[in-house]
Design a protein around this motif. Structure first.
Motif, short mmCIF file in Angstrom:
data_model
loop_
_atom_site.label_atom_id
_atom_site.label_comp_id
_atom_site.label_asym_id
_atom_site.label_seq_id
_atom_site.Cartn_x
_atom_site.Cartn_y
_atom_site.Cartn_z
N LYS A 232 0.73 -1.15 0.07
CA LYS A 232 0.04 0.00 0.06
C LYS A 232 0.77 1.30 -0.09
O LYS A 232 0.55 2.31 -0.43
N HIS A 233 2.03 1.12 0.45
CA HIS A 233 2.96 2.13 0.63
C HIS A 233 3.92 2.11 -0.71
O HIS A 233 4.91 3.00 -0.78
N SER A 234 3.61 1.24 -1.58
CA SER A 234 4.45 1.04 -2.89
C SER A 234 4.15 2.16 -3.84
O SER A 234 2.73 1.69 -4.23
N VAL A 235 4.68 2.55 -4.59
CA VAL A 235 4.23 3.27 -6.10
C VAL A 235 4.69 2.61 -7.08
O VAL A 235 5.94 2.28 -7.18
N PRO A 236 4.10 2.62 -8.42
CA PRO A 236 4.68 1.99 -9.61
C PRO A 236 6.11 2.55 -10.01
O PRO A 236 6.21 3.51 -10.18
N THR B 50 10.56 1.95 -5.28
CA THR B 50 11.39 0.98 -4.28
C THR B 50 10.78 1.10 -2.83
O THR B 50 10.28 1.92 -2.39
N TRP B 51 11.50 0.13 -2.18
CA TRP B 51 11.21 0.13 -0.63
C TRP B 51 11.67 1.23 0.04
O TRP B 51 11.58 1.68 1.22
N LYS B 52 12.51 1.80 -0.60
CA LYS B 52 13.37 2.92 0.08
C LYS B 52 12.33 4.16 0.25
O LYS B 52 12.73 5.06 1.22
N SER B 53 11.19 4.12 -0.36
CA SER B 53 10.36 5.20 0.10
C SER B 53 9.19 4.87 1.17
O SER B 53 8.36 5.47 1.48
N TRP B 54 9.29 3.70 1.75
CA TRP B 54 8.28 3.04 2.88
C TRP B 54 8.81 3.87 4.02
O TRP B 54 9.93 4.39 4.19
N PRO B 55 7.71 3.98 5.02
CA PRO B 55 8.01 4.52 6.35
C PRO B 55 9.36 3.30 6.80
O PRO B 55 9.10 2.17 6.68
N SER C 143 21.15 -2.95 0.32
CA SER C 143 20.67 -1.66 -0.53
C SER C 143 20.88 -1.88 -1.97
O SER C 143 20.32 -0.96 -2.51
N THR C 144 21.42 -3.12 -2.38
CA THR C 144 21.62 -3.22 -3.89
C THR C 144 20.51 -3.92 -4.39
O THR C 144 20.66 -4.31 -5.46
N TYR C 145 19.64 -4.20 -3.64
CA TYR C 145 18.18 -4.83 -4.14
C TYR C 145 17.13 -3.96 -4.02
O TYR C 145 16.09 -4.29 -3.50
N PRO C 146 17.02 -2.70 -4.83
CA PRO C 146 15.95 -1.89 -4.85
C PRO C 146 14.58 -2.53 -5.23
O PRO C 146 13.51 -1.76 -5.18
N SER C 147 14.78 -3.32 -6.40
CA SER C 147 13.67 -3.81 -7.05
C SER C 147 12.91 -4.75 -6.44
O SER C 147 11.56 -4.97 -6.91
#
Length: 354
Positions: free
Chosen positions: A223-227, A230-235, A249-253
């Motif tokens: 629900k916090h993911s945008v098309p 990456t997970w770096k934008s999650w809370p 950190s090298t697995y952003p996808s």
């Protein structure tokens, strides 16, 4: 023009066979040691599935599938795990899959087909077993074309890159020119009209259109993911512990959503899992369904993978992810047909003039 008979080695659920048949290349039989693929292969394709390890197949056996007077094509996609980037740095010399390319080479020598095609991961070219395979073809008089192919340029709605090899005793051969250069097919074009689903739900009219369940934590994450994000934008409280480390950190996808306005990422055997890559649906809070994954691999909308209503995410995910995309198989078939037509026509003209 219907003058080519083919046998498909390492045929799996029939992606390459289906594509070749779309191009009017008559595939007579497939060979694979995974019995789970028998129903899918035979139900969707007018060809016989032989559950047998290719190392135990003989050229004499294969020759029985070819009809007299037909141009013979031997096709195959040896399992790619030993050649994958995931295995770089790991000792794979004892992997039982290494000899399979050699088995393919042996069968070519025994059958002597006019045409050969092979498809694999791009990194196959980094290994000596591939160099030996190509050298053996050339020693036997084959003209060889082999290049890395970006499948999006040929109408596959997926950022899949594969190594394709074409070989012929008739003369020089090559893949046809890209059909979709700069006009890529998008995720929305392919799966945008399917009935919406929630995580863990299935479509009552299509057993394959079902989505895996999500844990409460992963439901919050998607629900916090945008098309395309990456997970770096999650809370911070939603980020997995492994990704908090420098190595993660090298697995952003992973745990990512696809974009509606772009082709999908490469489908893998675990493409039904939100945490396994960028396999989140662009809009709905779930991972893509098995049917959506199959469509992104260009399988027809009515392609059946298992008999009855028995559905296994693991088994079908493996069939879909391991398959040669049907569209790529069709492009290979169209290239071979154009090649055969060119050289048989040239031979006919030469005969008439003499």
């Amino acid at each position: 023009m219907d003058m080519i008979d083919a046998v498909d080695l390492f045929c799996g659920a029939g992606g390459l066979t289906a594509g070749l048949r779309n191009a009017n290349v008559q595939v007579q039989a497939g060979y694979d040691n995974d019995s789970n693929c028998k129903f899918a292969y035979e139900h969707n394709n007018e060809a016989t599935f032989n559950c047998k390890d290719v190392e135990n197949v003989t050229g004499e056996e294969l020759l029985k599938h070819y009809r007299p007077g037909r141009v013979k094509l031997l096709a195959g996609c040896a399992p790619c795990q030993p050649f994958s980037t995931y295995n770089q740095g790991r000792d794979t010399t004892t992997d039982k899959k290494w000899p399979l390319l050699n088995a393919f080479s042996r069968l070519i020598r025994e059958v002597q087909p006019e045409l050969v095609t092979m498809e694999n991961v791009p990194d196959v070219t980094k290994h000596a077993v591939y160099d030996d395979f190509v050298a053996n073809l050339r020693e036997q008089g084959y003209e060889v074309w082999a290049q890395r192919v970006e499948c999006v340029k040929y109408g596959l709605p997926q950022q899949r890159k594969r190594h394709v090899l074409l070989a012929s005793k008739l003369g020089p051969i090559e893949l046809i020119a890209p059909t979709h250069e700069g006009k890529y097919v998008t995720v929305k074009e392919i799966i945008g009209k399917l009935p919406p689903l929630g995580a863990g739900e299935s479509d009552p009219n299509d057993d394959l259109h079902r989505a895996a369940t999500l844990s409460p934590l992963n439901l919050k994450r998607i629900k916090h993911s945008v098309p395309g994000g990456t997970w770096k934008s999650w809370p911070p409280e939603l980020i997995a512990n492994c990704h908090r480390k420098a190595s993660g950190s090298t697995y952003p996808s992973v745990y990512g959503r696809m974009r509606n306005d772009a082709p999908s990422p490469t489908m893998t055997t675990l493409c039904y899992g939100f945490g396994n890559g960028r396999f989140g649906h662009p809009e709905q809070h779930r991972a893509i369904s098995l049917r959506e994954a199959a469509l992104l691999q260009s399988f027809p909308a009515d392609y059946k993978f298992m008999e009855g209503k028995r559905i296994s995410f693991k088994a079908i995910g493996r069939m879909i992810g391991n398959a040669v995309p049907v569209r790529l198989g069709e492009i290979i078939g169209l290239s071979i047909k154009a090649h055969v037509y060119l050289h048989t026509r040239a031979a006919s003209v030469e005969h008439q003039e003499s």
